[in-house]
Scaffold this motif. Structure first.
Motif, mmCIF file in Angstrom:
data_model
loop_
_atom_site.group_PDB
_atom_site.id
_atom_site.type_symbol
_atom_site.label_atom_id
_atom_site.label_comp_id
_atom_site.label_asym_id
_atom_site.label_seq_id
_atom_site.Cartn_x
_atom_site.Cartn_y
_atom_site.Cartn_z
ATOM 1 N N CYS A 254 0.827 -1.215 0.000
ATOM 2 C CA CYS A 254 0.000 0.000 0.000
ATOM 3 C C CYS A 254 0.858 1.261 0.000
ATOM 4 O O CYS A 254 1.207 1.803 1.047
ATOM 5 N N GLU A 256 0.187 4.158 -0.417
ATOM 6 C CA GLU A 256 -0.436 5.336 0.190
ATOM 7 C C GLU A 256 -0.103 5.474 1.670
ATOM 8 O O GLU A 256 -0.278 6.546 2.255
ATOM 9 N N LYS A 263 1.873 -0.327 7.291
ATOM 10 C CA LYS A 263 1.958 -1.165 6.089
ATOM 11 C C LYS A 263 1.893 -2.646 6.465
ATOM 12 O O LYS A 263 1.211 -3.431 5.808
ATOM 13 N N TYR A 266 -1.625 -3.590 7.525
ATOM 14 C CA TYR A 266 -2.498 -3.620 6.351
ATOM 15 C C TYR A 266 -2.257 -4.888 5.547
ATOM 16 O O TYR A 266 -3.206 -5.566 5.110
ATOM 17 N N HIS A 267 -0.997 -5.226 5.345
ATOM 18 C CA HIS A 267 -0.639 -6.445 4.613
ATOM 19 C C HIS A 267 -1.235 -7.668 5.297
ATOM 20 O O HIS A 267 -1.813 -8.545 4.643
ATOM 21 N N GLU A 385 2.548 -2.962 -3.901
ATOM 22 C CA GLU A 385 2.225 -1.558 -3.646
ATOM 23 C C GLU A 385 0.735 -1.284 -3.835
ATOM 24 O O GLU A 385 0.184 -0.356 -3.232
ATOM 25 N N LYS A 386 0.083 -2.100 -4.684
ATOM 26 C CA LYS A 386 -1.339 -1.906 -4.971
ATOM 27 C C LYS A 386 -2.202 -2.971 -4.287
ATOM 28 O O LYS A 386 -3.322 -3.250 -4.711
ATOM 29 N N ASP A 388 -4.690 -5.086 -2.488
ATOM 30 C CA ASP A 388 -5.992 -5.140 -1.838
ATOM 31 C C ASP A 388 -6.547 -6.534 -2.064
ATOM 32 O O ASP A 388 -6.162 -7.222 -3.016
#
Length: 438
Positions: A254, A256, A263, A266-267, A385-386, A388
């Motif tokens: 991510c 952002e 990070k 989120y991962h 990096e993208k 989701d």
């Protein structure tokens, strides 16, 4: 007997690195009788795991330096001390020849004198991957130059060469000088070849070949089944899908987000969602397979897997491997999977060479992704990096639908990949024949 010195560390707790060494052994076998020595900064750890396959050189003991984390200033001092020792050794060697060993008695110097071949850059050269077994600056520069001054053949073997990032003009000139002196350079990606040309180095001794890890033979199929049984995995209970997770890749998740811990969380959340969705939609068993277990905590894939497991809802269908297995056993385990998603490049190499439809998850700037592109195409790469959950699930769904065709394509490519990687042996023999009778 050919005496080979690998003048860097191939850490045994990183099973991808060990897989590279396994591929090296397949190459060395084509040369006849051989003996290998290798640097290590974790000699006790590496000796236990490599056994009789290699003689481990304790570089900290040999150079009178301590191991462990240091600040930049201390690293510079330690590196200069190592450089001074090598410089003095070389002067006395030129004066006394092999009698230098009566003055320099530590293990490392004997191997420099006895070596018939010096190898560097097994996984990376001048900055990508690999490791010298100690945090010593300039070693990839002065060791090959010293070996050449001693009349030894020097080879960059299955390496990657990055672009210089700082002091570009000076660094480029140094890299160019060293590479021009080396007898043979084999690289894993065309990007490395382009970087080398950009340095202005000669290319008549440079070859781009498949990664050496493609040559690693797996353990027996029955050993893979045995390990799955030990973990309570029965393939009759649904398809088996394997994952490897790493903190390094999580740190790129991510784009952002700025905070590394954010990070990482989120991962973990996204990978837990993906795992649960796979289980629910395919009635699959998901297997988390560590491909590196240290030495540092942030290199232990098991810890990342545990964090993701704790966020999963369908824990009964998620299996974590926490025991240590050698790279051949890991390759046999991965070969039991129907699909494989890997954040360690060499875990994916293991899967592809076992004809398992696979997806490599990495960051876009990782030039080593070209290794995968030589076998597959961009469709088999997912940029973290993208990240989701839905976009990754879409990729996995595509793999699932096309798994039989993909597996067949991988079988057709095995021959050319294997033959390409084995060309390293032919090239090594040509180099050695100029220095000794084979």
């Amino acid at each position: 007997m050919i005496k080979i010195l690998i003048a860097e560390n191939i850490p045994s707790l990183n099973k991808g690195e060990m897989a590279i060494y396994g591929g090296m052994l397949e190459i060395f076998k084509t040369l006849g009788d051989f003996k290998v020595a290798m640097f290590s900064n974790s000699a006790v750890v590496d000796r236990e795991r490599y056994g009789d396959n290699v003689e481990i050189i304790d570089i900290s003991k040999s150079l009178y330096i301590s191991s462990g984390t240091r600040g930049p200033f201390i690293k510079i001092i330690v590196s200069m001390w190592a450089l001074i020792q090598h410089f003095i050794f070389l002067i006395i060697y030129k004066l006394l020849g092999q009698r230098v060993l009566s003055v320099f008695r530590q293990q490392i110097w004997r191997f420099y004198v006895d070596a018939d071949l010096v190898i560097i850059g097994h996984n990376g050269t001048f900055g990508i991957g690999g490791g010298l077994g100690a945090p010593l600056y300039l070693m990839p520069i002065y060791i090959p130059l010293m070996a050449k001054f001693m009349g030894k053949p020097v080879v960059i073997f299955g390496g990657s060469i990055p672009r210089p990032r700082r002091f570009k003009r000076i660094v480029s000139a140094i890299f160019r000088y060293v590479i021009n002196k080396i007898d043979l350079v084999t690289l894993r990606e065309s990007k490395s070849f382009e970087n080398l040309k950009e340095l202005g180095a000669r290319t008549d001794h440079v070859y781009v070949l498949p990664d050496l890890a493609f040559l690693l033979p797996p353990a027996e199929f029955c050993r893979g089944e045995e390990i799955l049984t030990e973990h309570g995995i029965n393939r009759e209970h649904g398809p088996l899908i394997g994952f490897t997770f790493t903190r390094q890749i999580a740190s790129h998740a991510c784009s952002e987000l700025d905070n590394p811990e954010e990070k990482y969380r989120y991962h973990a959340e996204m990978m837990a969602k993906v795992t649960d969705a796979i289980i629910e939609k395919l009635n699959a068993t998901v297997l988390f397979i560590p491909h590196c277990i240290g030495i540092a905590i942030d290199l232990d894939d098991r810890l990342v897997g545990e964090d993701i497991f704790n966020l999963c809802k369908n824990k009964e269908k998620v299996k974590l491997i926490t025991e240590e297995y050698d790279p051949k056993e890991l390759k046999a385990i991965i070969g039991q999977c129907v699909l494989f998603i890997g954040e360690r490049l060499h875990s994916v190499i293991g899967a592809l060479s076992m004809y398992v439809p696979s997806l490599v998850v990495s960051f876009a700037s990782d030039q080593r992704l070209e290794i995968i592109k030589d076998v597959c195409d961009e469709s088999f790469i997912y940029h973290v990096e993208k990240l989701d959950a839905q976009s990754l699930l879409d990729k996995i769904k595509w793999l699932w639908i096309n798994k039989e065709d993909i597996s067949g394509q991988l079988k057709n490519k095995k021959g050319p990949i294997y033959e390409g990687a084995m060309k390293n042996g032919e090239l090594l023999r040509q180099v050695l024949s100029k220095y000794m009778e084979l």
